[in-house]
Design an enzyme around this catalytic site. Sequence first.
Site, PDB file in Angstrom:
ATOM      1  N   GLY A  31       0.825  -1.204   0.000  1.00 33.40           N
ATOM      2  CA  GLY A  31       0.000   0.000   0.000  1.00 33.40           C
ATOM      3  C   GLY A  31       0.855   1.248   0.000  1.00 33.40           C
ATOM      4  O   GLY A  31       1.842   1.370  -0.723  1.00 33.40           O
ATOM      5  N   GLY A  32       0.473   2.188   0.878  1.00 32.49           N
ATOM      6  CA  GLY A  32       1.176   3.470   0.954  1.00 32.49           C
ATOM      7  C   GLY A  32       2.643   3.320   1.303  1.00 32.49           C
ATOM      8  O   GLY A  32       3.444   4.209   1.023  1.00 32.49           O
TER       9      GLY A  32
ATOM     10  N   GLY B  54      21.558   8.323 -33.167  1.00 31.64           N
ATOM     11  CA  GLY B  54      21.171   8.872 -31.863  1.00 31.64           C
ATOM     12  C   GLY B  54      22.092   8.414 -30.752  1.00 31.64           C
ATOM     13  O   GLY B  54      22.310   9.134 -29.771  1.00 31.64           O
ATOM     14  N   ALA B  55      22.658   7.221 -30.915  1.00 32.47           N
ATOM     15  CA  ALA B  55      23.516   6.702 -29.852  1.00 32.47           C
ATOM     16  C   ALA B  55      24.757   7.563 -29.706  1.00 32.47           C
ATOM     17  O   ALA B  55      25.225   7.823 -28.603  1.00 32.47           O
ATOM     18  CB  ALA B  55      23.920   5.273 -30.160  1.00 32.47           C
TER      19      ALA B  55
HETATM   20  C1  HXC Z   1      -2.978  -2.835  10.837  1.00 32.38           C
HETATM   21  C2  HXC Z   1      -1.927  -4.753  10.223  1.00 32.38           C
HETATM   22  C3  HXC Z   1      -1.738  -4.257   8.918  1.00 32.38           C
HETATM   23  C4  HXC Z   1      -2.245  -2.962   8.629  1.00 32.38           C
HETATM   24  C5  HXC Z   1      -0.874  -6.224   9.017  1.00 32.38           C
HETATM   25  N1  HXC Z   1      -1.360  -5.965  10.225  1.00 32.38           N
HETATM   26  N2  HXC Z   1      -1.086  -5.198   8.182  1.00 32.38           N
HETATM   27  N3  HXC Z   1      -2.532  -4.040  11.166  1.00 32.38           N
HETATM   28  N4  HXC Z   1      -2.852  -2.292   9.619  1.00 32.38           N
HETATM   29  N5  HXC Z   1      -2.105  -2.406   7.429  1.00 32.38           N
HETATM   30  C6  HXC Z   1      -1.337  -6.832  11.410  1.00 32.38           C
HETATM   31  C7  HXC Z   1      -2.190  -8.075  11.199  1.00 32.38           C
HETATM   32  O1  HXC Z   1      -3.540  -7.798  11.514  1.00 32.38           O
HETATM   33  C8  HXC Z   1      -1.557  -9.032  12.190  1.00 32.38           C
HETATM   34  O2  HXC Z   1      -2.011  -8.726  13.498  1.00 32.38           O
HETATM   35  C9  HXC Z   1      -0.086  -8.643  12.145  1.00 32.38           C
HETATM   36  O3  HXC Z   1      -0.037  -7.332  11.583  1.00 32.38           O
HETATM   37  C10 HXC Z   1       0.698  -9.565  11.271  1.00 32.38           C
HETATM   38  O4  HXC Z   1       0.040  -9.669  10.032  1.00 32.38           O
HETATM   39  P1  HXC Z   1      -0.261 -11.089   9.338  1.00 32.38           P
HETATM   40  O5  HXC Z   1      -1.290 -10.846   8.302  1.00 32.38           O
HETATM   41  O6  HXC Z   1      -0.547 -12.114  10.366  1.00 32.38           O
HETATM   42  O7  HXC Z   1       1.169 -11.395   8.715  1.00 32.38           O
HETATM   43  P2  HXC Z   1       1.507 -12.066   7.331  1.00 32.38           P
HETATM   44  O8  HXC Z   1       0.709 -13.306   7.141  1.00 32.38           O
HETATM   45  O9  HXC Z   1       2.986 -12.158   7.296  1.00 32.38           O
HETATM   46  O10 HXC Z   1       1.006 -11.024   6.217  1.00 32.38           O
HETATM   47  C11 HXC Z   1       1.573  -9.750   6.149  1.00 32.38           C
HETATM   48  C12 HXC Z   1       0.784  -8.888   5.135  1.00 32.38           C
HETATM   49  C13 HXC Z   1      -0.703  -8.875   5.514  1.00 32.38           C
HETATM   50  C14 HXC Z   1       0.973  -9.457   3.743  1.00 32.38           C
HETATM   51  C15 HXC Z   1       1.407  -7.503   5.173  1.00 32.38           C
HETATM   52  O11 HXC Z   1      -0.822  -8.551   6.886  1.00 32.38           O
HETATM   53  C16 HXC Z   1      -1.468  -7.880   4.718  1.00 32.38           C
HETATM   54  O12 HXC Z   1      -1.870  -8.139   3.576  1.00 32.38           O
HETATM   55  N6  HXC Z   1      -1.723  -6.681   5.300  1.00 32.38           N
HETATM   56  C17 HXC Z   1      -2.457  -5.637   4.621  1.00 32.38           C
HETATM   57  C18 HXC Z   1      -1.673  -5.061   3.484  1.00 32.38           C
HETATM   58  C19 HXC Z   1      -2.376  -3.945   2.798  1.00 32.38           C
HETATM   59  O13 HXC Z   1      -3.301  -4.156   2.001  1.00 32.38           O
HETATM   60  N7  HXC Z   1      -2.039  -2.724   3.174  1.00 32.38           N
HETATM   61  C20 HXC Z   1      -2.621  -1.553   2.580  1.00 32.38           C
HETATM   62  C21 HXC Z   1      -3.172  -0.686   3.697  1.00 32.38           C
HETATM   63  S1  HXC Z   1      -3.955   0.691   2.990  1.00 32.38           S
HETATM   64  P3  HXC Z   1      -2.495  -9.883  14.484  1.00 32.38           P
HETATM   65  O14 HXC Z   1      -2.774  -9.160  15.763  1.00 32.38           O
HETATM   66  O15 HXC Z   1      -3.692 -10.506  13.881  1.00 32.38           O
HETATM   67  O16 HXC Z   1      -1.335 -10.832  14.560  1.00 32.38           O
HETATM   68  C22 HXC Z   1      -2.685   1.707   2.503  1.00 32.38           C
HETATM   69  C23 HXC Z   1      -3.107   2.970   1.788  1.00 32.38           C
HETATM   70  C24 HXC Z   1      -2.584   3.025   0.378  1.00 32.38           C
HETATM   71  O17 HXC Z   1      -1.547   1.509   2.734  1.00 32.38           O
HETATM   72  C25 HXC Z   1      -2.128   4.415   0.058  1.00 32.38           C
HETATM   73  C26 HXC Z   1      -1.515   4.492  -1.346  1.00 32.38           C
HETATM   74  C27 HXC Z   1      -0.773   5.781  -1.565  1.00 32.38           C
END
Ligand code: HXC
Length: 514
Positions: free
Chosen positions: A169-170, A404-405
């Site tokens: 994501g961000g 061009g090169a």
């Molecule tokens: C809050 C989060 C989190 C997040 C992970 N966790 N990502 N908590 N916000 N963005 C937490 C999980 O809930 C979990 O907590 C712990 O971190 C570990 O994550 P797991 O999923 O158990 O680990 P893993 O299996 O290794 O997977 C990691 C991961 C997955 C691939 C990063 O967590 C995931 O897909 N997260 C979301 C990624 C995503 O879509 N982010 C975009 C956010 S929006 P617990 O307590 O359950 O253990 C964004 C805005 C975009 O960024 C802006 C663009 C400019």
Amino acid sequence: MNDYLATLRDMRDKALRGGGAERVEQLHAKGKLTARERLALLLDEGSFQELGALATHNCVDFGMAEQRYPGDGVVTGFGKINGRRIAIFAQDFTVLGGSFSEVQSRKICRIQDLALESGIPLIGLNDSGGARIQEGVRSLAAYGEVFTRNVLASGVIPQISVILGPCAGGAVYSPALTDFIIMSRKSSFMFITGPEVIKSVTGENVSFEDLGGTLVHNARSGVAHFLADDEQAALMLVKVLLSYLPQNNTEDPPQVTPYDLPDRMNEALNTIVPDRDDMPYDMHEVISAIFDRDSFLEVHPYYARNAIVGFARMDGYSVGIVANQPEHLAGVLDINSSDKIARFVRLCDAFNIPVVTFVDCPGYLPGTDQEYAGVIRHGAKVIYAYCESTVPKISIVTRKAIGGAYIAMSSKQMRSDLAFAWPTAQIAVMGADGAVRILRRRELAKSKDPAAAEAAFIAEYREKFFNPYRAADMGQIDEVIEPKETRPRLIRALEVLRTKVQQNPPKKHGLMPV
Ligand code: HXC
């Protein structure tokens, strides 16, 4: 007094434990290190000075009041690498997946500000699930603060991002705004939208690895500059990379004690270019024969392999190298190699690193794919970067410098300081086959033996233009040299140019074709 100290020690101890023993164990089971273990590997022993270790978030939604960890998922501070000062942050995946909160942002911004004001490199060890979802739009806004500082620091202090876990994501955009991205093969991936979202929006099925793994970003997208086999290797690469860079744009890169003879000549270079000009050779061999022994650090080695860019040393001084690679797509310039070269030249210019360019290129790649995708716009970046840069620039034409090169690859007319050519150089406005079709079309149409007439014209054209002497005669090449002399000639030329001063007209900024 003892109570006060006990409280502080207890809080510090909690901060050191991150998300707790169980999560650390899970992390280790995945073959990953904690943020603090990474810092210990990277920084000079005892040099780390932490800031913000006790900061916690103030979010109460989704049960967050019960999930407060001192430091809030990022360790920030200052340290030294090989005795040189740096600022650093390391995200801690054991705390809420290293997710990016308002407090994380405040901590990172704090050291970004101090790094910029102190003129020292900033290093980010990234391992984060992206914006902390529980904080909603607050964490998104917090990214904006970091991005702004990345951009303001760009070209002032070196910024290096190391991706050691998810970067989702961000989280991807701060690294993308920095100078270098290093990815660790075993654990890292980068994407804006993950596989689940992609599936729901486009129906496409893709794995984490295929979407944003190390190979994707090193070989295909060009987002990453280095691929390291594991976390240790990634951190080691940071040390090596920093050794070629200055602390900031007002300084020169550090010189290492010279360890290779400046007058060393390499006989093998005299025969490295094959007799037949459609035969490839490996430009890496040219580079390693000329620059200080084992000093070449290739940047972007898996991306756009028809061009080579990287750092090396010449008599102990840092230099940037740009080269066409005849072994890959005949060293042609295309969209991706243009982007790669232009970015690297600008980086060298920003950080006072002279650029040496080796030219063996048949020109820009023809074809509708390239034209439709904007080879004009992308190719213009190479020209822009060379023309704009004011660091010492030297070019060496080893073989083809066609069309061009010739002009784009650090020609004298585009503010290169010195142009050398090997006797094998072919400096011509266009290839012989193309030229005959344009200049002799009518004659060939009337000829009784068009094949023989064409062959005769090609031979005449090659005889006239496929050498360095016409260009040398007109001063476009300063000197035709024996290939084996290249090292001593370059060392002396770089020495002369060390005090070069050149300035561009004052402006807010140019409009580089992007
Ligand atoms: C809050 C989060 C989190 C997040 C992970 N966790 N990502 N908590 N916000 N963005 C937490 C999980 O809930 C979990 O907590 C712990 O971190 C570990 O994550 P797991 O999923 O158990 O680990 P893993 O299996 O290794 O997977 C990691 C991961 C997955 C691939 C990063 O967590 C995931 O897909 N997260 C979301 C990624 C995503 O879509 N982010 C975009 C956010 S929006 P617990 O307590 O359950 O253990 C964004 C805005 C975009 O960024 C802006 C663009 C400019």
